[in-house]
Write an enzyme that holds these catalytic residues in place. Structure first.
Site: not given
Length: 314
Positions: A258-261
């Site tokens: 989920a880091a990028g989102d």
């Protein structure tokens, strides 16, 4: 019943909604082999839904425009969005389509395989763009990604420009044919990671200097503001006034899904609050870092108090 809308200018997310079906295995099956999973889980995913939840968890009023199928998975997605502060009112239930589905298998070494069924996401079209455009006003922050048809993405970006709104484009995944050259001047800002930056520029960044050179190539393609994400090595930001670098936050990472989102959701919230690019990038980097400390996609999005504590610690 429709959810009550706040008086805040909303952040508009135009993009994908998936259901993630994850299974943990001791090892991946070979052709013809049947395995029992160690455990499994069902969760909300899709880059559009993830970014919408990430922004909502930080207190933003969020409008998510996209499609689901007209099936039980759509009911699950709607309920999950409501629990996370995003009303599903702007999602069109597409009869005859399957709600987007991602099947994720992870082995005991932490490697994973992912099969994505685009489903209703691949039928997002001009009718959906018209519904999005009705939400826009000059200065509205709009988040988009590349999990919808490329011609729809381009037309939606043009609608954002006509409205005088501000487009943050996450070029993920970069289409097989590459990103439409017309999107670079239409987007105010793009946020590629190392792999996406290499697809867009031919240069794979690995440190601040190579990230700066990649950002310069993005500017030459017509992009006004660039953020190059280096994962655990930090983030570079660049615009006409210069560039800067945000070192990585020290966190105990367990899952980077989920880091990028979460980074993009946090970035939209920060820019909507009037932060300059340097402060907004640091805020977004804290969001992305905290998302790696828990498993899952939208479920990993942090809250504002968590972000503020991390920012205050450094």
């Amino acid at each position: 019943m429709h959810a009550t809308r706040s008086n805040k200018t909303p952040i508009v997310v135009f993009g994908s909604v998936n259901i993630d079906l994850g299974a943990r295995l001791h090892h991946f099956p070979v052709p013809g082999e049947t395995l029992h999973a160690r455990d499994a889980g069902l969760g909300l995913g899709g880059k559009g839904a993830n970014q919408a939840v990430a922004a909502a968890r930080l207190g933003a009023d969020v409008r998510l425009v996209g499609r689901t199928g007209d099936d039980p998975l759509a009911d699950y997605a709607a309920a999950a969005l409501r629990r996370n502060g995003v009303a599903p009112d702007d999602l069109y239930r597409s009869a005859g389509d399957l709600t987007g589905l991602a099947m994720i298998c992870t082995d005991s070494a932490g490697e994973n395989t992912i099969v994505v069924v685009g489903g209703a996401n691949m039928h997002v079209d001009r009718a959906d763009i018209a519904r999005m455009a009705a939400l826009l006003a000059p200065g509205t922050i709009v988040l988009m990604q590349c999990e919808i048809p490329t011609d729809t993405l381009h037309a939606a970006a043009l609608a954002v420009e006509r409205a005088g709104a501000r487009l943050i484009l996450d070029p993920a995944p970069v289409p097989a044919e590459g990103l439409d050259a017309a999107l670079f001047p239409l987007a105010e800002l793009m946020t590629p990671n190392e792999t996406e930056t290499e697809r867009l520029t031919g240069l794979r960044p690995h440190d601040p200097d190579s990230a700066r050179r990649a950002a310069e190539r993005l500017h030459r393609l017509g992009l006004r503001r660039a953020i190059v994400k280096l994962g655990a090595r930090g983030v570079l930001y660049s615009d006409e006034s210069g560039h800067g670098f945000v070192p990585p936050f020290a966190v105990a990472a367990v899952d980077s899904t989920a880091a990028g989102d979460c980074f993009n959701g946090g970035l939209a919230v920060a820019l909507a609050a009037g932060m300059d690019l340097a402060r907004a990038t640091r805020f977004a980097a804290a969001c992305g870092a905290l998302a790696t400390t828990r498993r899952g996609a939208s479920d990993a999005a942090p809250t504002r108090p968590e972000i503020e504590r991390l920012l205050a610690s450094r």
